[in-house]
Enzyme design. Structure first.
Site, PDB file in Angstrom:
ATOM      1  N   CYS B  88       1.324  -1.510  -0.053  1.00  0.00           N
ATOM      2  CA  CYS B  88       0.129   0.273   0.009  1.00  0.00           C
ATOM      3  C   CYS B  88       0.963   0.971  -0.019  1.00  0.00           C
ATOM      4  O   CYS B  88       1.797   1.720  -0.781  1.00  0.00           O
ATOM      5  CB  CYS B  88      -0.799  -0.036   1.312  1.00  0.00           C
ATOM      6  SG  CYS B  88      -2.823   1.218   1.069  1.00  0.00           S
ATOM      7  N   HIS B 189      -3.163  -5.450   1.347  1.00  0.00           N
ATOM      8  CA  HIS B 189      -3.202  -6.081   2.481  1.00  0.00           C
ATOM      9  C   HIS B 189      -2.883  -7.388   2.982  1.00  0.00           C
ATOM     10  O   HIS B 189      -3.497  -7.341   3.581  1.00  0.00           O
ATOM     11  CB  HIS B 189      -3.844  -5.166   3.424  1.00  0.00           C
ATOM     12  CG  HIS B 189      -3.291  -3.808   3.775  1.00  0.00           C
ATOM     13  ND1 HIS B 189      -2.527  -2.858   4.464  1.00  0.00           N
ATOM     14  CD2 HIS B 189      -3.890  -2.500   2.409  1.00  0.00           C
ATOM     15  CE1 HIS B 189      -2.640  -1.224   3.549  1.00  0.00           C
ATOM     16  NE2 HIS B 189      -2.889  -0.825   2.720  1.00  0.00           N
ATOM     17  N   GLU B 191      -0.985  -8.371   5.337  1.00  0.00           N
ATOM     18  CA  GLU B 191      -0.734  -8.425   6.867  1.00  0.00           C
ATOM     19  C   GLU B 191      -2.349  -8.506   6.979  1.00  0.00           C
ATOM     20  O   GLU B 191      -2.065  -9.138   8.595  1.00  0.00           O
ATOM     21  CB  GLU B 191       0.062  -7.434   7.113  1.00  0.00           C
ATOM     22  CG  GLU B 191      -0.933  -5.959   7.065  1.00  0.00           C
ATOM     23  CD  GLU B 191      -0.730  -5.516   6.128  1.00  0.00           C
ATOM     24  OE1 GLU B 191      -0.363  -5.719   5.216  1.00  0.00           O
ATOM     25  OE2 GLU B 191      -1.314  -4.532   6.163  1.00  0.00           O
TER      26      GLU B 191
END
Lengths: 722, 212
Positions: B88, B189, B191
């Site tokens: 990002c 994302h 994560e």
């Protein structure tokens, strides 16, 4: 120059202005008078609502900090404590929706930071006029943009909330923001200043002229000439807020701080006087040391509501370390004064003392008023003959699903980062958000609710209904309610029946909270939400937190497997005050708190025993909408038979009754029924399956394909905003 | 010995802690790399630039961070063949730093978008989709305002494409690598997709690229 005396320009009554010299033993200086006007405003002093708020239950085994601090704190087990609070930013949002809503988020986040907690979730409860109004579309879209801008930039997920549209909010929109945080190893920080000789450090943003008079001019009077009040709206800087969050986390964990307070309404005046009054000490502040964005007079420095600022009490030997941490985060940090013996708040400018008065006069000694309690007349039941019975019930069902008050809120929540932090287990769109507690197997569930139409007709019943709906939403995700925070949004309490409605709503909320054994740990009051022509509905918003002992045990509202049995828990609904009837007034049956609590307990126990395939609160749009929502979420239909005796549309779309729709595997139905208290009505409606929702109401069969429901549900809000 | 991943932190970085948790969940060791330092922590094997709003997105997303002191060290690490992933805002920083091709523009929706997305593997020879073949689909959320990649899709090494090009990226690009493949950036994302409890573990596939 205006002929109006200064105290009235500032929002003080003549009696209040006369009281100040009596308390002081002398005439106040001009800066002192300005400080009194802000601290004695309704927004800061709760002078019209304080006596009524005493009715709330506020204690319990889990309560570590009840009302009176920046936020409440609750023990959720596993050594974890959670801070929570909801607060309004209504008037600024009505004047400048983007900055008003954004700074509303910023303010509530700093309340959580001030407790020494790390914010982990935000929710927003919103009320706007009908979206057919260009003004309401503007206010709504800009407020959503402001909330998104701030929340997304600071990295706190906006996991839930609610919105509804009604023309009574056309001139006075409501923007209530709730924040939840998790306490760090440093434990709870409090606002009470302590230890004469300790340093007082102002850190964060510089001080400017924005937001002057916000608490008094904006938040504590009716809004008539909103255009003139735009300079009283604060300006947001989420980047600095994020740095403040990171910095305060580091400070709280290092044990550097004696006390911490955010600067909100009434700025330095409020922060300093509350810190001094709570600690029973004095504070001596040199205004020449306050970092400024522009040249300001002493009174302006004292009351500026510039955002992203905090005030801390620091031990002298820790001062250097504390300032170094702030510098690492690129934040201004300046020792602007010190804690003193005595009880006076002293402010100096250019070597002269411009303020010298006991802090408690500002923080605690505002006059308190009993509001007039004039009961409103009781309404008469809705005459169903005034509502034509639709020829095509499936079309009426689809139309209802597309109404902005019912339709999917995806347009809103996809504009908010609801995932940041990687703890969001149940995302927006369900009954309640579920957020994992980092470092634990536990999770919390969060919701905001209010039954404002019910409150208009019957404020006591509406108060009960608001609390019970929040509890149902939590129960439907499998979370046991543990704490509440409230935001009481009302019109001018000095007029008409508003004072009575306020008192009745609080009484109703208190009854339901007591029955649920859920304490209120924090809250906020927003009055004067009316214009010359219109008053808002009584809107006591309930923010409630539930607890799941196992984060992986939460329940969703999506229908799961074909053949699962659909059960309805609770009583029948009515069309009075419903979204379907869309006509004001009516009369509603009494809300039976103990029966509704027993129904909630049933669903909770079923969730704890792992019996539920899905669960969903039946609210706006009634049973038909609840069935459709479960079907759309699961991508599978259902059949549901309901005995009639009443009009078909009332059976399908009637609201209330404390109902929840649950599904179970066929083999678990008997076990579920065995858990039910005899007072709770449980009906078997049918089974999950197929690609349509089929309702059989008496002899009538109505079929709505899931895809047709979805098309209407997803179209509603974007179409209304186009 | 486990891989040591340096996770950068700029003022305004939001996803540092989630990235650390995700990296540790893969059995690696995570260490913080501070924006103002000129060197990566000793023993750094790979670098992760997490998401957020570094420097408040002032000037342009990632523009100021791309010139932070730590970025010289990241560049040297990349040029030496070390693995680097930017997520990002981290992707925006790597593009601004010239370590990845192209730039990120405002979403064609003209709004912030937070949504779970399906991504298709476009190149199965980079380290960032181990075990997956070209055409395989993974599910990872996006959450951004300036996430539309713009560049020469013919020359860029496209790693992931959106199945639904919601943001208006050139050639539906969701993630690209440098020519060597050791540096990769993506707007989704990973994560936040490393735990079945949160709905997806597909992010672990991408982040496994950090671990030699």
């Amino acid at each position: 120059m205006s002929d109006v005396p200064l105290h009235r320009q500032l929002g003080l009554t003549d009696d209040e202005a006369a009281l100040i010299p009596e308390l002081l033993g002398r005439e106040p200086t001009d800066p002192e008078l300005v400080m009194f006007s802000l601290m004695w405003s309704e927004h800061c002093s709760y002078k019209h609502s304080k006596p009524l708020l005493r009715g709330f239950p506020t204690t319990g085994a889990r309560v570590l900090q009840g009302p009176g601090e920046n936020a409440g704190v609750v023990d959720v087990g596993d050594g974890i404590a959670v801070a929570l609070k909801i607060e309004s930013h209504n008037h600024p949002s009505a004047v400048e929706p983007f900055e008003g809503a954004a700074t509303g988020v910023g303010g509530i986040v700093r309340d959580i930071i001030a407790m020494g907690a790390r914010p982990i979730a935000l929710l927003d409860s919103l009320r706007f006029g009908e979206l057919t109004s260009a003004r309401s579309r503007h206010l709504f879209t800009r407020a959503v943009a402001g909330i998104g801008h701030y929340g997304n930039c600071i990295g706190v997920p906006t996991v839930g909330g609610e919105v509804s549209f009604d023309d009574r909010y056309e001139e006075s929109c409501l923007v209530n923001a709730m924040c939840v945080g998790i306490l760090g190893p440093g434990g709870i920080l409090r606002a009470a200043a302590q230890g004469p000789g300790n340093a007082l450090v102002l850190f964060g943003n510089k001080t400017g002229r924005d937001g002057i008079g916000g608490a008094s001019v904006l938040a504590s009077a009716e809004l008539d000439e909103a255009e003139d009040k735009r300079p009283s709206v604060q300006v947001s800087d989420p980047f600095t807020e994020r740095k403040l969050m990171d910095c305060c986390r580091e400070l709280a964990e290092s044990g550097t701080l004696v006390a911490l307070q955010d600067l909100g309404a009434a700025g330095l005046t409020s922060a300093a006087s509350e810190m001094a009054a709570k600690g029973g000490v004095g504070l001596d502040i040199d205004l020449d040391l306050v970092p400024l964005r522009e040249t300001l007079a002493p009174a302006e420095i004292l009351v500026s509501e510039s955002q992203e600022r905090m005030l801390a009490v620091v031990l002298p030997e820790k001062l250097e370390e504390m300032i170094a941490v702030c510098r690492r985060w690129d934040l201004d940090a300046t020792a602007i004064g010190s804690v003193t013996e005595g009880e006076n708040l002293v402010a100096r400018s250019g070597g002269a003392v411009v303020v010298d008065l006991p802090a408690r006069l500002l923080a605690d000694d505002a006059p308190v008023y009993e509001v007039p309690r004039v009961p409103a007349p009781t309404g008469t039941p809705l005459d169903l003959a005034t509502i034509p019975e639709p020829a095509d019930l499936a079309a009426a069902w689809a139309d209802l699903l597309a109404r902005p008050n019912i339709a999917s809120k995806r347009w809103i929540y996809e504009r908010y980062d609801h995932l940041v932090g990687a703890n969001t287990i149940r995302r927006p769109g369900g009954d309640a958000a579920v957020v994992r507690l980092p470092g634990s197997d536990r999770a919390i569930a969060l919701t905001t609710d209010c039954a404002e139409r019910h409150c208009e007709i019957d404020p006591r019943g509406g108060g009960r209904a608001s609390v019970l709906e929040a509890a149902r939403n939590l129960a439907c995700v499998g979370a046991r309610p543990v704490a509440a925070t409230d935001c009481l949004n009302f019109p001018n309490p000095e007029k008409g029946s508003t004072g009575w409605r306020l008192a009745e709503s609080i009484a109703g909320m208190a009854e339901a909270l007591t029955a649920l054994d859920v304490p209120v740990v924090s809250g906020n009051v927003s009055l004067y939400n009316e214009s010359a022509t219109r008053s808002i509905l009584p809107t006591p918003v309930v923010g409630m937190m539930g607890l799941l002992e196992r984060a992986d045990s939460s329940v969703g509202h999506a229908f799961a497997d074909a053949g699962d049995v659909v059960l309805l828990v609770g009583d029948d609904g009515v069309l009075d005050a419903s979204e379907y009837a869309a006509s004001p007034g009516g009369a509603l049956p009494d809300v039976d708190v103990s029966r509704e609590v027993a129904a909630i307990e049933l669903v909770l126990r079923a969730a704890e025993e792992g019996l539920l395939r899905s669960a969903h609160d039946v609210s706006g749009g009634g049973l038909a909408v609840a069935l459709a929502e479960c079907a759309m979420a699961g991508g599978i239909g259902a059949t549901a038979r309901v005995d009639s005796g009443r009009r078909d549309d009332e059976v399908m779309f009637g609201e209330g009754g404390g109902r929840m729709l649950v599904t179970l595997a066929a083999g678990d139905v008997e076990r579920f029924q065995g858990l039910a208290d005899p007072s709770v009505r449980v009906r078997r409606l049918g089974e999950v399956g197929g690609d349509a929702i089929v309702m059989r109401v008496g002899a009538t069969e109505v079929t709505l394909p899931v895809e047709r429901a979805r098309e209407a549900y997803e179209r509603g809000l974007p179409e209304a905003l186009a | 010995m486990s891989t040591t991943v340096a996770v950068l932190r700029f003022p305004g970085t939001l996803d540092h802690d989630s990235a650390v948790r995700a990296v540790e969940g893969l059995g690696a060791t995570a260490v913080e790399a501070w924006h103002a330092d000129a060197a990566l922590p000793a023993g750094t094997d790979a670098v992760l630039l997490p998401g957020g709003f570094s420097y408040g997105d002032h000037l342009r997303c990632g523009a100021i961070a791309s010139r932070a002191p730590i970025m010289g060290a990241v560049r040297r690490h990349a040029e030496a063949g070390g693995r680097v992933v930017g997520i990002c805002n981290g992707f925006q920083v790597l593009c601004e730093a010239g370590l990845l091709p192209g730039a990120l523009r405002r979403n064609s929706t003209l709004s912030f978008v937070c949504r779970q997305m399906e991504l298709e593997v476009a190149d199965d020879e980079t380290p960032w989709t181990p075990g997956l073949e070209t055409g395989a689909v993974i599910s990872i959320p996006i959450k951004n305002n300036e996430g539309a990649w713009y560049g020469d899709a013919g020359t860029a090494r496209v790693v992931l494409r959106y199945r639904d090009n919601l943001l208006g990226s050139t050639d539906a690009v969701a993630g690209v690598a440098n020519a060597a493949g050791n540096v990769m950036g993506l707007m989704p994302h990973p994560e936040e997709a490393c735990d079945a409890l949160l709905g997806s573990t597909d992010g672990q596939i991408v982040l496994a690229g950090l671990i030699a």
